[in-house]
Design a protein around this motif. Structure first.
Motif, PDB file in Angstrom:
ATOM      1  N   UNK A  26       0.898  -1.164   0.009  1.00 53.47           N
ATOM      2  CA  UNK A  26      -0.065   0.109  -0.076  1.00 53.47           C
ATOM      3  C   UNK A  26       0.780   1.347   0.048  1.00 53.47           C
ATOM      4  N   UNK A  27       1.972   1.179  -0.480  1.00 53.28           N
ATOM      5  CA  UNK A  27       2.873   2.347  -0.750  1.00 53.28           C
ATOM      6  C   UNK A  27       3.324   3.298   0.611  1.00 53.28           C
ATOM      7  N   UNK A  79       2.667  16.880   9.948  1.00 50.16           N
ATOM      8  CA  UNK A  79       1.963  16.732   8.665  1.00 50.16           C
ATOM      9  C   UNK A  79       2.307  17.573   7.607  1.00 50.16           C
ATOM     10  N   UNK A  80       2.793  18.851   8.223  1.00 47.55           N
ATOM     11  CA  UNK A  80       3.337  19.837   7.010  1.00 47.55           C
ATOM     12  C   UNK A  80       4.684  19.298   6.364  1.00 47.55           C
ATOM     13  N   UNK A  81       5.633  18.723   7.517  1.00 46.15           N
ATOM     14  CA  UNK A  81       6.636  18.132   6.958  1.00 46.15           C
ATOM     15  C   UNK A  81       6.415  17.106   6.157  1.00 46.15           C
ATOM     16  N   UNK A  82       5.571  15.979   6.330  1.00 43.90           N
ATOM     17  CA  UNK A  82       5.268  15.006   5.299  1.00 43.90           C
ATOM     18  C   UNK A  82       4.746  15.266   3.850  1.00 43.90           C
ATOM     19  N   UNK A  83       3.903  16.614   4.111  1.00 45.83           N
ATOM     20  CA  UNK A  83       3.212  16.908   2.767  1.00 45.83           C
ATOM     21  C   UNK A  83       4.411  17.704   1.815  1.00 45.83           C
ATOM     22  N   UNK A  84       5.351  18.276   2.487  1.00 49.20           N
ATOM     23  CA  UNK A  84       6.505  18.944   1.581  1.00 49.20           C
ATOM     24  C   UNK A  84       7.185  18.160   1.238  1.00 49.20           C
ATOM     25  N   UNK A  85       7.603  16.873   1.264  1.00 46.43           N
ATOM     26  CA  UNK A  85       8.705  16.260   0.534  1.00 46.43           C
ATOM     27  C   UNK A  85       8.229  15.446  -0.291  1.00 46.43           C
ATOM     28  N   UNK A  86       7.085  14.933  -0.673  1.00 48.49           N
ATOM     29  CA  UNK A  86       6.647  14.257  -1.924  1.00 48.49           C
ATOM     30  C   UNK A  86       6.777  14.905  -3.021  1.00 48.49           C
ATOM     31  N   UNK A  98      -3.347  12.530  -6.780  1.00 52.43           N
ATOM     32  CA  UNK A  98      -3.855  13.536  -5.652  1.00 52.43           C
ATOM     33  C   UNK A  98      -5.065  13.996  -5.847  1.00 52.43           C
ATOM     34  N   UNK A  99      -5.419  14.468  -7.018  1.00 51.18           N
ATOM     35  CA  UNK A  99      -6.697  15.216  -7.411  1.00 51.18           C
ATOM     36  C   UNK A  99      -7.776  14.040  -7.131  1.00 51.18           C
ATOM     37  N   UNK A 100      -7.684  12.830  -7.318  1.00 51.80           N
ATOM     38  CA  UNK A 100      -8.663  11.798  -7.034  1.00 51.80           C
ATOM     39  C   UNK A 100      -8.902  11.620  -5.662  1.00 51.80           C
ATOM     40  N   UNK A 104      -1.213  10.072   1.191  1.00 51.35           N
ATOM     41  CA  UNK A 104      -0.825   9.579   2.288  1.00 51.35           C
ATOM     42  C   UNK A 104      -1.496  10.146   3.766  1.00 51.35           C
ATOM     43  N   UNK A 105      -1.810   9.104   4.503  1.00 57.64           N
ATOM     44  CA  UNK A 105      -2.409   9.530   5.798  1.00 57.64           C
ATOM     45  C   UNK A 105      -1.011   9.611   6.702  1.00 57.64           C
ATOM     46  N   UNK A 106      -1.294  10.265   7.959  1.00 57.99           N
ATOM     47  CA  UNK A 106      -0.264  10.379   8.630  1.00 57.99           C
ATOM     48  C   UNK A 106      -0.954   9.609  10.072  1.00 57.99           C
TER      49      UNK A 106
END
Length: 127
Positions: A26-27, A79-86, A98-100, A104-106
């Motif tokens: 599940x990535x 959460x902001x740290x995780x969202x920044x790096x992808x 992402x639009x669909x 990732x959930x934290x």
């Protein structure tokens, strides 16, 4: 075929980080976070002088500041740290995913807490 990739990087707000990502369903991704390292980075950014030790702070010009920076590290900042790096690192989701609504959930997989005590004489536990 690459099943995982590991990445070490230095984040401006959080210091040295470790990200491990899985390339199959599940990535999942694991992100290390050390609250003490985050506090040191925040003290540097605020211009507050301190003396660092291995995984701690020995002294600080503003003794309340390290605790304040640790308390600021909540779910939203993590959460902001995780969202920044992808956006900067390879991952399996494309823009259309992402639009669909795929993202990732934290969650906290492992939390380690420690109490550091300094003894004035060596002690040893005998079982």
């Amino acid at each position: 075929m690459v099943n995982n990739y590991d990445c070490h990087f230095v984040d401006a707000d959080f210091g040295l980080r470790y990200l491990k990502s899985c390339s199959y369903f599940p990535f999942t991704a694991r992100l290390s976070l050390n609250r003490c390292e985050c506090a040191k980075r925040q003290l540097l950014q605020r211009g507050i002088e301190f003396e660092a030790v291995d995984n701690g702070i020995r002294s600080c010009a503003d003794p309340a500041a390290p605790q304040e920076t640790c308390l600021e590290l909540g779910a939203a900042r993590i959460d902001s740290l995780l969202r920044k790096w992808p956006a900067r690192l390879p991952h399996p989701f494309e823009a259309a995913d992402g639009q669909a609504g795929y993202r990732y959930s934290v969650s906290i997989l492992l939390a380690e807490m420690s109490l550091t005590q300094v003894f004035d004489r060596p002690l040893q536990l005998v079982c």
